[in-house]
Design a protein around this motif. Structure first.
Motif, PDB file in Angstrom:
ATOM      1  N   ARG A  65      13.723  16.548 -13.568  1.00  0.00           N
ATOM      2  CA  ARG A  65      14.610  15.725 -12.710  1.00  0.00           C
ATOM      3  C   ARG A  65      13.871  14.417 -12.433  1.00  0.00           C
ATOM      4  O   ARG A  65      13.201  14.273 -11.406  1.00  0.00           O
ATOM      5  N   PRO A  66      13.988  13.443 -13.338  1.00  0.00           N
ATOM      6  CA  PRO A  66      13.159  12.234 -13.246  1.00  0.00           C
ATOM      7  C   PRO A  66      13.553  11.222 -12.180  1.00  0.00           C
ATOM      8  O   PRO A  66      12.827  10.252 -11.975  1.00  0.00           O
ATOM      9  N   ASP A  67      14.661  11.420 -11.491  1.00  0.00           N
ATOM     10  CA  ASP A  67      15.018  10.493 -10.417  1.00  0.00           C
ATOM     11  C   ASP A  67      14.141  10.794  -9.208  1.00  0.00           C
ATOM     12  O   ASP A  67      14.161  11.909  -8.673  1.00  0.00           O
ATOM     13  N   ILE A  68      13.352   9.777  -8.788  1.00  0.00           N
ATOM     14  CA  ILE A  68      12.439   9.949  -7.666  1.00  0.00           C
ATOM     15  C   ILE A  68      12.646   8.816  -6.664  1.00  0.00           C
ATOM     16  O   ILE A  68      13.267   7.797  -6.972  1.00  0.00           O
ATOM     17  N   ALA A  69      12.117   9.022  -5.477  1.00  0.00           N
ATOM     18  CA  ALA A  69      12.099   7.995  -4.438  1.00  0.00           C
ATOM     19  C   ALA A  69      10.664   7.886  -3.938  1.00  0.00           C
ATOM     20  O   ALA A  69       9.926   8.874  -3.913  1.00  0.00           O
ATOM     21  N   VAL A  70      10.287   6.669  -3.562  1.00  0.00           N
ATOM     22  CA  VAL A  70       8.924   6.409  -3.096  1.00  0.00           C
ATOM     23  C   VAL A  70       9.004   5.531  -1.858  1.00  0.00           C
ATOM     24  O   VAL A  70       9.819   4.612  -1.793  1.00  0.00           O
ATOM     25  N   THR A  71       8.145   5.810  -0.896  1.00  0.00           N
ATOM     26  CA  THR A  71       7.960   4.894   0.212  1.00  0.00           C
ATOM     27  C   THR A  71       6.483   4.535   0.295  1.00  0.00           C
ATOM     28  O   THR A  71       5.617   5.396   0.101  1.00  0.00           O
ATOM     29  N   ILE A  72       6.230   3.271   0.528  1.00  0.00           N
ATOM     30  CA  ILE A  72       4.891   2.775   0.840  1.00  0.00           C
ATOM     31  C   ILE A  72       5.076   2.066   2.172  1.00  0.00           C
ATOM     32  O   ILE A  72       5.889   1.146   2.281  1.00  0.00           O
ATOM     33  N   ASP A  73       4.371   2.532   3.204  1.00  0.00           N
ATOM     34  CA  ASP A  73       4.618   1.957   4.513  1.00  0.00           C
ATOM     35  C   ASP A  73       3.318   1.780   5.277  1.00  0.00           C
ATOM     36  O   ASP A  73       2.376   2.536   5.102  1.00  0.00           O
ATOM     37  N   ALA A  74       3.314   0.752   6.114  1.00  0.00           N
ATOM     38  CA  ALA A  74       2.161   0.456   6.956  1.00  0.00           C
ATOM     39  C   ALA A  74       2.500   0.826   8.391  1.00  0.00           C
ATOM     40  O   ALA A  74       3.539   0.410   8.909  1.00  0.00           O
ATOM     41  N   ALA A  75       1.634   1.586   9.014  1.00  0.00           N
ATOM     42  CA  ALA A  75       1.845   2.017  10.393  1.00  0.00           C
ATOM     43  C   ALA A  75       1.393   0.907  11.343  1.00  0.00           C
ATOM     44  O   ALA A  75       0.464   1.063  12.120  1.00  0.00           O
ATOM     45  N   THR A  76       2.054  -0.227  11.221  1.00  0.00           N
ATOM     46  CA  THR A  76       1.784  -1.361  12.096  1.00  0.00           C
ATOM     47  C   THR A  76       2.885  -1.432  13.141  1.00  0.00           C
ATOM     48  O   THR A  76       3.857  -0.698  13.079  1.00  0.00           O
ATOM     49  N   THR A  77       2.740  -2.343  14.072  1.00  0.00           N
ATOM     50  CA  THR A  77       3.806  -2.572  15.038  1.00  0.00           C
ATOM     51  C   THR A  77       4.234  -4.020  14.918  1.00  0.00           C
ATOM     52  O   THR A  77       3.448  -4.898  15.198  1.00  0.00           O
ATOM     53  N   PRO A  78       5.431  -4.276  14.456  1.00  0.00           N
ATOM     54  CA  PRO A  78       6.409  -3.326  13.939  1.00  0.00           C
ATOM     55  C   PRO A  78       5.997  -2.825  12.555  1.00  0.00           C
ATOM     56  O   PRO A  78       5.221  -3.484  11.867  1.00  0.00           O
ATOM     57  N   PRO A  79       6.512  -1.671  12.149  1.00  0.00           N
ATOM     58  CA  PRO A  79       6.150  -1.120  10.841  1.00  0.00           C
ATOM     59  C   PRO A  79       6.700  -1.966   9.706  1.00  0.00           C
ATOM     60  O   PRO A  79       7.680  -2.693   9.873  1.00  0.00           O
ATOM     61  N   GLU A  80       6.063  -1.871   8.565  1.00  0.00           N
ATOM     62  CA  GLU A  80       6.546  -2.494   7.334  1.00  0.00           C
ATOM     63  C   GLU A  80       6.722  -1.387   6.304  1.00  0.00           C
ATOM     64  O   GLU A  80       5.849  -0.531   6.155  1.00  0.00           O
ATOM     65  N   VAL A  81       7.863  -1.427   5.597  1.00  0.00           N
ATOM     66  CA  VAL A  81       8.217  -0.329   4.707  1.00  0.00           C
ATOM     67  C   VAL A  81       8.775  -0.880   3.402  1.00  0.00           C
ATOM     68  O   VAL A  81       9.627  -1.765   3.410  1.00  0.00           O
ATOM     69  N   LEU A  82       8.299  -0.335   2.294  1.00  0.00           N
ATOM     70  CA  LEU A  82       8.859  -0.607   0.977  1.00  0.00           C
ATOM     71  C   LEU A  82       9.419   0.703   0.452  1.00  0.00           C
ATOM     72  O   LEU A  82       8.717   1.716   0.402  1.00  0.00           O
TER      73      LEU A  82
END
Length: 178
Positions: A82-99
């Motif tokens: 099942r090659p469909d995947i999801a990825v998150t790369i996130d920084a626990a800053t205030t406010p947070p930043e998320v890709l």
């Protein structure tokens, strides 16, 4: 701001693009996270249909997010099936930043240490310690899998200009079509 190698510069300012547009890879938030030492959290589905999330080191090539693992890891067979995947790369800053990234992964078997594994270790731990980390697992007969994601959907959240479920202000202000 220059485009990552191998990708064309978007016609609009990246942060004005709607969620899902791959042009968001050019945004300052995405670029910073792709250069960061934050872990990628990879979501995939195993054979019984249940989801898994696994944190991994990653290397960004400019067009692909590459995750490397050793041969025999259960996630290899699951992602191949099942090659469909999801990825998150996130920084626990205030406010947070998320890709947020989604797409179809391609798994390639590698004899020896995958180059992206080496590059990721050097980025995360520094050149000297990264080389020490890789040397500790680089033995005759070692095999790896290279999991490459060329994003087909990209989301960016900075909780200032881009919030979950909302288009950026410039997009919201555009009049609705007929």
């Amino acid at each position: 701001m220059s485009a990552p190698s191998g990708t064309a510069r978007p016609e609009r300012e990246p942060m004005t693009l709607p969620q899902g547009d791959v042009g968001l890879l050019h945004s300052p938030v995405a670029q910073a996270l792709l250069r960061s030492t934050e872990l990628a959290r990879v979501a995939y589905v195993v054979g019984d249909g249940t989801p898994r999330v696994f944190p991994m080191l990653f290397h960004w090539t400019g067009t692909e997010l590459v995750l490397c693992t050793f041969a025999g890891a259960r996630k290899i067979a699951a992602i191949r099936a099942r090659p469909d995947i999801a990825v998150t790369i996130d920084a626990a800053t205030t406010p947070p930043e998320v890709l947020l990234l989604r797409g179809r992964a391609v798994v390639t078997d590698v004899e020896g240490i995958a180059e992206e594994y080496r590059l990721a270790h050097r980025r995360y731990a520094g050149p000297e310690q990264g080389d020490v980390n890789v040397a500790a697992v680089d033995h005759p007969g070692v095999r790896m899998a290279r999991i490459a994601l060329r994003p087909s959907w990209v989301g960016v959240l900075d909780f200032v200009t881009r919030l979950p479920g909302q288009a950026p202000p410039e997009v919201r202000m555009e009049p609705a079509g007929p």
